[in-house]
Design an enzyme around this catalytic site. Sequence first.
Site, PDB file in Angstrom:
ATOM      1  N   ALA A 180       0.737  -0.878  -0.321  1.00  0.00           N
ATOM      2  CA  ALA A 180      -0.113   0.004   0.109  1.00  0.00           C
ATOM      3  C   ALA A 180       1.041   1.587  -0.176  1.00  0.00           C
ATOM      4  O   ALA A 180       2.394   1.411   0.668  1.00  0.00           O
ATOM      5  CB  ALA A 180      -0.572  -0.354   0.829  1.00  0.00           C
ATOM      6  N   PRO A 181       0.328   2.112  -0.648  1.00  0.00           N
ATOM      7  CA  PRO A 181      -0.261   2.082  -1.556  1.00  0.00           C
ATOM      8  C   PRO A 181      -0.777   1.962  -2.933  1.00  0.00           C
ATOM      9  O   PRO A 181      -1.603   2.081  -3.738  1.00  0.00           O
ATOM     10  CB  PRO A 181      -0.874   4.330  -1.683  1.00  0.00           C
ATOM     11  CG  PRO A 181       0.415   4.683  -1.645  1.00  0.00           C
ATOM     12  CD  PRO A 181       1.351   4.153  -1.090  1.00  0.00           C
ATOM     13  N   GLY A 182       0.256   1.334  -3.782  1.00  0.00           N
ATOM     14  CA  GLY A 182       0.542   0.751  -4.840  1.00  0.00           C
ATOM     15  C   GLY A 182       1.175   0.811  -5.597  1.00  0.00           C
ATOM     16  O   GLY A 182       1.521   0.260  -6.632  1.00  0.00           O
ATOM     17  N   ASP A 207      -0.820  -6.323   2.150  1.00  0.00           N
ATOM     18  CA  ASP A 207      -0.687  -4.923   2.904  1.00  0.00           C
ATOM     19  C   ASP A 207      -2.053  -5.290   3.717  1.00  0.00           C
ATOM     20  O   ASP A 207      -3.080  -5.058   2.350  1.00  0.00           O
ATOM     21  CB  ASP A 207      -0.429  -3.778   2.129  1.00  0.00           C
ATOM     22  CG  ASP A 207       0.144  -2.983   2.641  1.00  0.00           C
ATOM     23  OD1 ASP A 207      -0.373  -2.397   4.138  1.00  0.00           O
ATOM     24  OD2 ASP A 207       1.521  -1.992   2.953  1.00  0.00           O
ATOM     25  N   ASP A 229      -0.132 -10.522   6.301  1.00  0.00           N
ATOM     26  CA  ASP A 229       0.636 -10.389   6.683  1.00  0.00           C
ATOM     27  C   ASP A 229       1.597 -10.876   6.194  1.00  0.00           C
ATOM     28  O   ASP A 229       1.654 -12.004   6.140  1.00  0.00           O
ATOM     29  CB  ASP A 229       0.820 -10.447   8.420  1.00  0.00           C
ATOM     30  CG  ASP A 229       2.264 -10.030   9.167  1.00  0.00           C
ATOM     31  OD1 ASP A 229       3.521 -10.113   8.716  1.00  0.00           O
ATOM     32  OD2 ASP A 229       2.591 -10.550  10.375  1.00  0.00           O
ATOM     33  N   ASP A 257       8.563  -3.821   0.486  1.00  0.00           N
ATOM     34  CA  ASP A 257       8.581  -2.895   0.878  1.00  0.00           C
ATOM     35  C   ASP A 257       8.568  -2.004   2.522  1.00  0.00           C
ATOM     36  O   ASP A 257       8.201  -1.321   2.987  1.00  0.00           O
ATOM     37  CB  ASP A 257       8.451  -1.358   0.388  1.00  0.00           C
ATOM     38  CG  ASP A 257       9.180   0.167   0.072  1.00  0.00           C
ATOM     39  OD1 ASP A 257      10.060   0.179   0.622  1.00  0.00           O
ATOM     40  OD2 ASP A 257       7.856   0.822  -0.114  1.00  0.00           O
ATOM     41  N   LYS A 278      15.589  -0.643   5.301  1.00  0.00           N
ATOM     42  CA  LYS A 278      15.524   0.195   5.852  1.00  0.00           C
ATOM     43  C   LYS A 278      16.351   0.121   7.273  1.00  0.00           C
ATOM     44  O   LYS A 278      17.010  -0.949   7.750  1.00  0.00           O
ATOM     45  CB  LYS A 278      14.061   0.539   6.823  1.00  0.00           C
ATOM     46  CG  LYS A 278      12.944   0.233   6.030  1.00  0.00           C
ATOM     47  CD  LYS A 278      12.764   1.240   5.298  1.00  0.00           C
ATOM     48  CE  LYS A 278      11.067   0.260   4.604  1.00  0.00           C
ATOM     49  NZ  LYS A 278      11.331   1.246   2.535  1.00  0.00           N
TER      50      LYS A 278
END
Length: 355
Positions: free
Chosen positions: A222-224, A241, A261, A277, A306
């Site tokens: 999300a958001p895609g 998501d 999940d 991501d 991250k």
Amino acid sequence: MDAATGLLCYCRAGFEPDLAAELQEKAGAAGLAAYARTERNSGYVLLQGADGDALSRALPWRELVFARQKLVLLAELRDLDPRDRIAPLLVALREAGGATFGALLVEHPDSDEGKPLAGLARSFGNALRPALRKAGLLAAQDDARRPRLHVFFVAGDHAFLCMSDPSDSAPWPLGVPRLKLLADAPSRSALKLDEALLTLLDADERARLLHPGMRAADLGAAPGGWTWVLTRHGLHVTAVDNGPLREHVLATGQVEHLRADGFHWQPPRPLDWMVCDMVEQPRRVADRMATWLREGWCRQAIFNLKLPMKKRWQETALCLERFTAQADLPLRVRARQLYHDREEITVFAAPAPRR
Ligand SMILES: C[S@@+](CC[C@H](N)C(=O)[O-])C[C@H]1O[C@@H](n2cnc3c(N)ncnc32)[C@H](O)[C@@H]1O
């Protein structure tokens, strides 16, 4: 003018300590004693103390994570006279061997201090190009078989002269691929996957590994944005998501949205691609990515890790080691901090081709 030896690499401003640590560690592992010199937020790192060509051979650009560009140093020009910066530059080039370069790039650091030098770089490039051609130091037409000359201004009176091998460096000015965010992209993140496909895969791999009709999963979709990029390549995507996807992404008819999940979901049958991501601890993501490749749930993957605020090279090295150890099969792994990445790196992984 000082002759200079070593490498000059560009990076995202703020990531100089990470690039310096990476360069120094990799040079050391290759048996080359080199030390990194840098300033915080300068956008570049010098690696000195060993021969530039030897360092360059030991540190292929494609294997560097935090370097946007890798250049071999030729000379450092200080106290340049603004009335004639060209003459000392020609002298330095002659002293460095007088080779004919295939292209000229006049650049500046991609930093707050460096950006105001963009105008000087542009006008100086326009003046220097004909002077170099007249002196036989630059090919009449751009020639990709010859080394490129880089003039890197760090101040109006201070520049580094460097060269790059077109087969072992970024092809873009400042090492930055300029990509345009299309109006219907669901998020800016779409640019990250576009850039990853452009820079982590070569043209042949893009044609072989990415074509219409393939199936993919997008974990943390999300958001895609990433899902949308994949649909534009003709892939069918399971987007995982709990958050909502943009309507027009679902309207492609190529997307199934699962509210699940991403650390537990597994595909009912093997897929061509998995992209991820999810904002999570990088070690946890690395472990899950390793499971996907080890179990053969996907043929190839692109995922983001991250990074913490400090010691980002150490965390990167640790995560990549864990990932390859746990995947437990010979892999091709390429990792890079992309221009569109922020506090993160992007990794491409696929089983190594059989010999
Ligand atoms: C940076 S956003 C993804 C942006 C997306 N790649 C794009 O291009 O639009 C991170 C997403 O990861 C999702 N996420 C975080 N943890 C997750 C998990 N355990 N399972 C599934 N999604 C998760 C969040 O809901 C969030 O939507």
